[in-house]
Scaffold this active site. Sequence first.
Site, PDB file in Angstrom:
ATOM      1  CB  CYS A 100     -84.425  55.734   7.241  1.00  0.00           C
ATOM      2  SG  CYS A 100     -84.168  54.599   5.901  1.00  0.00           S
ATOM      3  CD  GLU A 101     -77.672  52.870   8.949  1.00  0.00           C
ATOM      4  OE1 GLU A 101     -76.928  53.752   9.417  1.00  0.00           O
ATOM      5  OE2 GLU A 101     -77.543  51.661   9.203  1.00  0.00           O
ATOM      6  CG  HIS A 102     -81.712  50.729   5.736  1.00  0.00           C
ATOM      7  ND1 HIS A 102     -82.505  50.423   6.820  1.00  0.00           N
ATOM      8  CD2 HIS A 102     -80.491  50.201   5.996  1.00  0.00           C
ATOM      9  CE1 HIS A 102     -81.789  49.729   7.688  1.00  0.00           C
ATOM     10  NE2 HIS A 102     -80.575  49.588   7.215  1.00  0.00           N
ATOM     11  CG  HIS A 103     -85.149  53.517   2.167  1.00  0.00           C
ATOM     12  ND1 HIS A 103     -85.456  52.846   3.330  1.00  0.00           N
ATOM     13  CD2 HIS A 103     -85.293  52.625   1.159  1.00  0.00           C
ATOM     14  CE1 HIS A 103     -85.776  51.599   3.053  1.00  0.00           C
ATOM     15  NE2 HIS A 103     -85.690  51.435   1.741  1.00  0.00           N
ATOM     16  CD  GLN A 141     -87.854  54.125  16.074  1.00  0.00           C
ATOM     17  OE1 GLN A 141     -88.389  54.205  14.968  1.00  0.00           O
ATOM     18  NE2 GLN A 141     -88.547  53.922  17.181  1.00  0.00           N
ATOM     19  CG  HIS A 169     -89.286  54.650  10.201  1.00  0.00           C
ATOM     20  ND1 HIS A 169     -87.927  54.470  10.183  1.00  0.00           N
ATOM     21  CD2 HIS A 169     -89.666  54.576  11.505  1.00  0.00           C
ATOM     22  CE1 HIS A 169     -87.485  54.288  11.429  1.00  0.00           C
ATOM     23  NE2 HIS A 169     -88.526  54.341  12.244  1.00  0.00           N
ATOM     24  CB  CYS A 171     -88.214  54.698   4.116  1.00  0.00           C
ATOM     25  SG  CYS A 171     -87.975  53.801   5.651  1.00  0.00           S
TER      26      CYS A 171
HETATM   27 ZN    ZN Z   1     -85.816  53.314   5.376  1.00  0.00          ZN
END
Ligand code: ZN
Length: 212
Positions: A100-103, A141, A169, A171
């Site tokens: 995941c690119e956010h976390h 995703q 996920h 995250c």
């Molecule tokens: Zn994430």
Amino acid sequence: MSDSKFLSSPEYNEGFDFPEGLDNKTTGELAKSYKEIIIKLGENPEREGLADTPIRIAKSMQYLTHGYRIKPENILETAKFKEDYRQMVLVKDIELYSMCEHHMIPFFGKAHVAYIPDGYITGLSKIVRVVEAFSRRLQVQERLTVQIRDCIQNTLNPMGVAVVIEARHLCMIMRGVRNQNSKVTTSAFTGAFLNHPKTREEFMNLIGAKIS
Ligand SMILES: [Zn+2]
């Protein structure tokens, strides 16, 4: 062990035997940054268990993002065969691991990919490699689903493409909102899968997924 010796030591390349290889300069720079991160997190990077951790992360992160060094379109362009078959080709339950690119925490699950050829087919393993090439990057995703679809549509130009991804996920699972069983399903269609409900329905039945 000195850094240069460590970089070329085969035991630390174990599991990272991928064609794109590791870049020693990048590995060294990443390791330096990860050492600083370990210090900032309040740990002692010199203690035995952590001594080689920065370089291990440096190598594993390059592996987990090696999709940036692959051009997925090339995988299909170089394995495109003329064929008159015009029925659905479905590759089901493709194992998928992404970040995941956010976390920068993994998400993982399965991809189901189908297309209806219009003159050209490709090797089934190539579809798996396309999924791999896009998932080994920092992703969301939703975008991953669309990128796989567009890559197949643009290279094979079939009558339709369907992609469904079901993933968990970490995250979501590991951090604040704990929800162990939640699975995220995304889908993307073109052509016949978009325009003919019956075709889409057949695909959904074959993969056994439920999407409202
Ligand atoms: Zn994430």
